[in-house]
Design an enzyme around this catalytic site. Structure first.
Site, PDB file in Angstrom:
ATOM      1  N   ASP A  27       0.901  -1.229   0.128  1.00 34.50           N
ATOM      2  CA  ASP A  27       0.012  -0.025  -0.054  1.00 34.50           C
ATOM      3  C   ASP A  27       0.962   1.397   0.192  1.00 34.50           C
ATOM      4  OD1 ASP A  27       0.984  -0.620   2.699  1.00 34.50           O
ATOM      5  OD2 ASP A  27      -1.122  -1.049   3.268  1.00 34.50           O
ATOM      6  N   ASN A  81      -7.348  -2.457  14.331  1.00 24.30           N
ATOM      7  CA  ASN A  81      -8.685  -2.420  13.822  1.00 24.30           C
ATOM      8  C   ASN A  81      -9.141  -3.732  13.116  1.00 24.30           C
ATOM      9  OD1 ASN A  81      -7.932  -1.709  11.616  1.00 24.30           O
ATOM     10  ND2 ASN A  81      -9.279  -0.040  11.111  1.00 24.30           N
ATOM     11  N   HIS A  99      -7.462  -4.297  10.267  1.00 29.82           N
ATOM     12  CA  HIS A  99      -7.078  -4.278   8.864  1.00 29.82           C
ATOM     13  C   HIS A  99      -5.929  -4.834   8.426  1.00 29.82           C
ATOM     14  CE1 HIS A  99      -4.774  -0.123   9.397  1.00 29.82           C
ATOM     15  NE2 HIS A  99      -3.783  -1.052   9.406  1.00 29.82           N
ATOM     16  N   GLU A 123      -9.674  -1.832   5.204  1.00 34.93           N
ATOM     17  CA  GLU A 123     -10.213  -1.378   6.512  1.00 34.93           C
ATOM     18  C   GLU A 123     -11.441  -2.382   6.622  1.00 34.93           C
ATOM     19  OE1 GLU A 123      -8.535   0.158   8.220  1.00 34.93           O
ATOM     20  OE2 GLU A 123      -7.867   2.177   7.603  1.00 34.93           O
TER      21      GLU A 123
HETATM   22  C1  F6R Z   1       1.130  -1.116   6.275  1.00 39.48           C
HETATM   23  C2  F6R Z   1       0.038  -1.922   6.414  1.00 39.48           C
HETATM   24  C3  F6R Z   1      -0.534  -1.853   7.502  1.00 39.48           C
HETATM   25  C4  F6R Z   1       0.415  -2.319   8.733  1.00 39.48           C
HETATM   26  C5  F6R Z   1      -0.809  -2.378  10.100  1.00 39.48           C
HETATM   27  C6  F6R Z   1       0.027  -2.705  11.425  1.00 39.48           C
HETATM   28  O1  F6R Z   1       1.862  -1.292   4.858  1.00 39.48           O
HETATM   29  O2  F6R Z   1      -0.440  -2.242   5.200  1.00 39.48           O
HETATM   30  O3  F6R Z   1      -1.707  -2.637   7.335  1.00 39.48           O
HETATM   31  O4  F6R Z   1       0.695  -3.517   8.585  1.00 39.48           O
HETATM   32  O5  F6R Z   1      -1.485  -1.371  10.115  1.00 39.48           O
HETATM   33  O6  F6R Z   1       1.041  -1.488  11.680  1.00 39.48           O
HETATM   34  P1  F6R Z   1       2.068  -1.709  12.706  1.00 39.48           P
HETATM   35  O7  F6R Z   1       3.014  -2.750  12.274  1.00 39.48           O
HETATM   36  O8  F6R Z   1       2.694  -0.356  12.644  1.00 39.48           O
HETATM   37  O9  F6R Z   1       1.405  -2.145  14.039  1.00 39.48           O
END
Ligand code: F6R
Length: 236
Positions: A57, A127, A129, A134
């Site tokens: 992403d 959450n 995702h 989301e």
């Molecule tokens: C980032 C992504 C997000 C993160 C998720 C966890 O490329 O796709 O889904 O993997 O938000 O983020 P952290 O590792 O910062 O807790």
């Protein structure tokens, strides 16, 4: 441990198939894995020269050279320190003025042309995702533009100078895109993830908790550190 184990799975995959195609996340969870992969490159000559990478992403509205873009994150933590060929690296382009729908289609085509993703690594959002799919995202979704959830925006906001600068939209691979990967590696660390990790791995599969889609995939490895694993029984 989590980072070393994850890096070793990537390293073993690369040794078995030097043309491995990787799906790569950003965020705080994979930082140690990237550091370990850089160490393996420097200490053992782990060879990325024929590997391909697709990031999961990117925020919309940030030029690739913006220090808070995922392009910049990847260069800083990984790409600048290993021998990946520039032409084998792909990240969705969310730069201002880009036709994001055309970019989403290009990205899906590029993944397809590469023969799909062999090993895709994901983190889990608080959450539930995965990538920026989301809650409410269709399990059939493909790469597209999404509105970020309020808590994802609030999380990102901490890294940006001002409210105005913080991104509200992103381009993300879809859940369908993720499920098409041949193998998936899920990483979660820290006590703040324990509750969501339990629901993701053991709870009801539902589009209201996107990461539960991973239960539908035949080859998923989850690596959790102890605090993240605290709420998850080893077996049912
Ligand atoms: C980032 C992504 C997000 C993160 C998720 C966890 O490329 O796709 O889904 O993997 O938000 O983020 P952290 O590792 O910062 O807790």
């Amino acid at each position: 441990m989590l980072s070393q184990q994850a890096a070793h799975i990537v390293g073993d995959g690369l040794k078995a198939n030097p043309e491995l195609t990787l799906g790569l996340p950003t965020g705080s969870t994979p930082l140690g894995m990237y550091a370990e992969l850089v160490r393996l490159r420097q200490a053992e000559g782990l060879d990325f020269s024929r590997a391909r990478t697709f990031n999961l992403d990117e925020y919309i509205g940030l030029p690739a050279d913006h220090p808070k873009s995922y392009h910049a994150y990847m260069r800083r933590h990984f790409f600048d320190h290993v021998n990946l060929a520039a032409e084998n690296i792909d990240i969705p382009n969310g730069a201002p003025g880009i036709d994001v729908d055309a970019e989403s289609e290009r990205y899906e085509r590029a993944i397809h042309a590469a023969g799909g993703i062999d090993l895709l690594i994901v983190g889990i959002g608080a959450n539930g995702h995965i990538a920026f799919n989301e809650p409410g995202s269709s399990f059939a979704s493909r790469t597209r533009v999404v509105n970020l959830a309020p808590d994802t925006i609030a999380n990102a906001r901490r890294l940006f100078e001002s409210e105005a600068e913080a991104p509200r939209t992103a381009i993300t691979v879809g859940i369908g895109t993720i499920l098409d990967a041949h193998r998936i590696l899920v990483l979660a660390s820290g006590a703040s993830k324990a509750g969501v990790v339990r629901r993701v791995l053991r709870g009801l599969v539902s589009e209201s908790l996107p990461a539960t889609a991973l239960q539908l995939h035949a080859d998923v490895t989850a690596i959790l550190d102890q605090p993240a694993a605290l709420d998850t029984p080893q077996s049912l």
